[in-house]
Design an enzyme around this catalytic site. Structure first.
Site: not given
Ligand SMILES: Nc1ncnc2c1ncn2[C@@H]1O[C@H](CSCC[C@H]([NH3+])C(=O)O)[C@@H](O)[C@H]1O
Length: 393
Positions: A299-301
């Protein structure tokens, strides 16, 4: 200390500068490990469980004996090798428990990872001043760095594209610098796909020491169908399947990734595991029905909108009691720690491929997606996996 001279040991602490010295010396140690990795010294020493001297190792590989000894001594100082004294006071080197992590066929190996960090990742940080000055806020919102494209595409492109690799007289902007780093990431003589393999190996190495803690952070035994979205090389799914044999797990990732990892990262016990692969983009393609959806370092992308889009969709699909499990290295709510998370966040910033978030940020996104029961297990800074679980009512 037993000495004919007058030797006294003291400890000099300087609280103001010690944190900086620790950081600087850690960096120096990292630099000094890289040449040993590149020479595959740890593999070569591991091949001699009885230990080996620098002279013999040097002779076997036609290296300089005195330089070899100096490099080995440095590794011993980091605790990666143990040095004992053999006959005639000759140093004999053995792999230590920590050194095992540098041997290339060890499952959680750091082999090649330091090289990738020095040649690609550390240079990425040099893009930050340019980014700060230009304020260019574009977000590529895809995870993979150009130099790490699957199928070795970047490996193939770079040699023809020498203009970026040679000294450039023009002032460099963000893109020129980024291209140059891309070229620097192609190591001479390496086989296509090697960077991708290293990239996924980094993720295994980071998780390996904490695997048991991660899979048991929450009791997942009630979940019988699981989709590991953006599951990459599948390491987490394989561990879950070993830990929860009743679980049926699907590793879902982009088609080019699945094609690559199913060849490169298939574990020896794959046939005994309840794991299958699925090619698909979670933002576009159907996601199979499951009682647990996992996002590990994915999700950090994604931008906020993308996270909300995909998680709302999963919330609708889930049965009551079903859950989403998110593994990320969260920033502290006040955004002043832990350091490894900030370093990673800056790397994402430098490459414009995403950002790290705090747990309260994840929690409010999950609430907007319909979840009310949200739990989090925060881990120590060395472990970059905080575990967030959101359960559907
Ligand atoms: N839209 C998407 N759909 C499916 N997978 C994605 C998507 N965007 C990124 N990914 C994958 O997300 C992964 C992030 S790297 C994390 C890999 C693995 N979960 C681990 O922790 O080791 C990469 O394998 C990407 O290909």
């Amino acid at each position: 200390m037993d000495s004919k001279y007058d030797v006294k040991e003291v400890t000099w602490l300087h609280p103001a500068s010690d944190p900086l010295m620790k950081m600087f010396n850690g960096y120096r140690c990292t630099l000094a490990v890289i040449p040993a990795c590149e020479l595959k010294m740890f593999d070569k020493i591991a091949a001699h469980p009885e230990g080996i001297s620098a002279a013999r190792l040097a002779e076997q590989h036609s290296w300089s004996s005195s330089y070899t000894a100096r490099l080995l001594d440095a590794q011993a100082s980091f605790g990666l090798l143990k040095k004992t004294l053999g006959p005639d006071n000759i140093g004999i080197y053995h792999i230590t428990e920590s050194g095992k992590y540098m041997v290339s066929d060890f499952e959680g190996s750091f082999d090649g990872i330091f090289t990738l960090f020095s040649k690609v990742f550390l240079k990425s940080y040099s893009l930050i001043p340019e980014l700060i000055k230009t304020g260019d806020e574009g977000d590529k919102a895809h995870w993979v760095l150009p130099e790490l494209q699957i199928n070795g595409s970047a490996d193939k492109q770079c040699p023809q594209d020498q203009s970026h690799c040679t000294e450039n007289k023009k002032p460099e902007g963000y893109q020129a610098k980024a291209d140059k780093i891309r070229c620097a990431g192609q190591f001479a003589g390496q086989k296509p796909g090697e960077n991708e393999r290293r990239m996924y190996q980094i993720m295994v190495a980071q998780m390996y020491p904490y695997t048991d803690e991660i899979i048991h952070a929450f009791d997942l035994s009630r979940f019988k169908t699981v989709v590991d979205i953006g599951g990459g090389q599948g390491y987490l799914s394989f561990a879950l399947s070993r830990g929860y044999p009743d679980m049926k797990i699907t590793v879902m990732d982009m088609p080019h990734v699945i094609k690559f990892v199913r060849e490169e990262f298939r574990p020896h016990d794959f046939d005994k595991l309840n794991v299958t692969y699925l090619e698909g983009d979670c933002l576009k393609d159907p996601i199979p029905v499951a009682s647990l959806y996992i996002f590990c370092k994915v999700l950090h992308h994604f931008t906020e909108e993308k996270i909300e889009y995909v998680i709302s969709k999963l919330h609708e699909k889930l049965p009551s009691g079903g859950a989403v499990l998110i593994l990320e290295d969260t920033l502290s709510p006040t955004r002043d720690g832990p350091p490894p998370s900030h370093c990673f966040d800056l790397m994402l910033m430098a490459r414009k491929v995403g950002k790290d978030r705090t747990f309260p940020e994840f929690a409010s996104t999950l609430e907007r997606c319909g979840f009310t029961k949200i739990k989090c297990i925060l881990t120590n800074p060395e472990c970059i996996y905080d575990v967030i679980m959101a359960i559907k009512d």
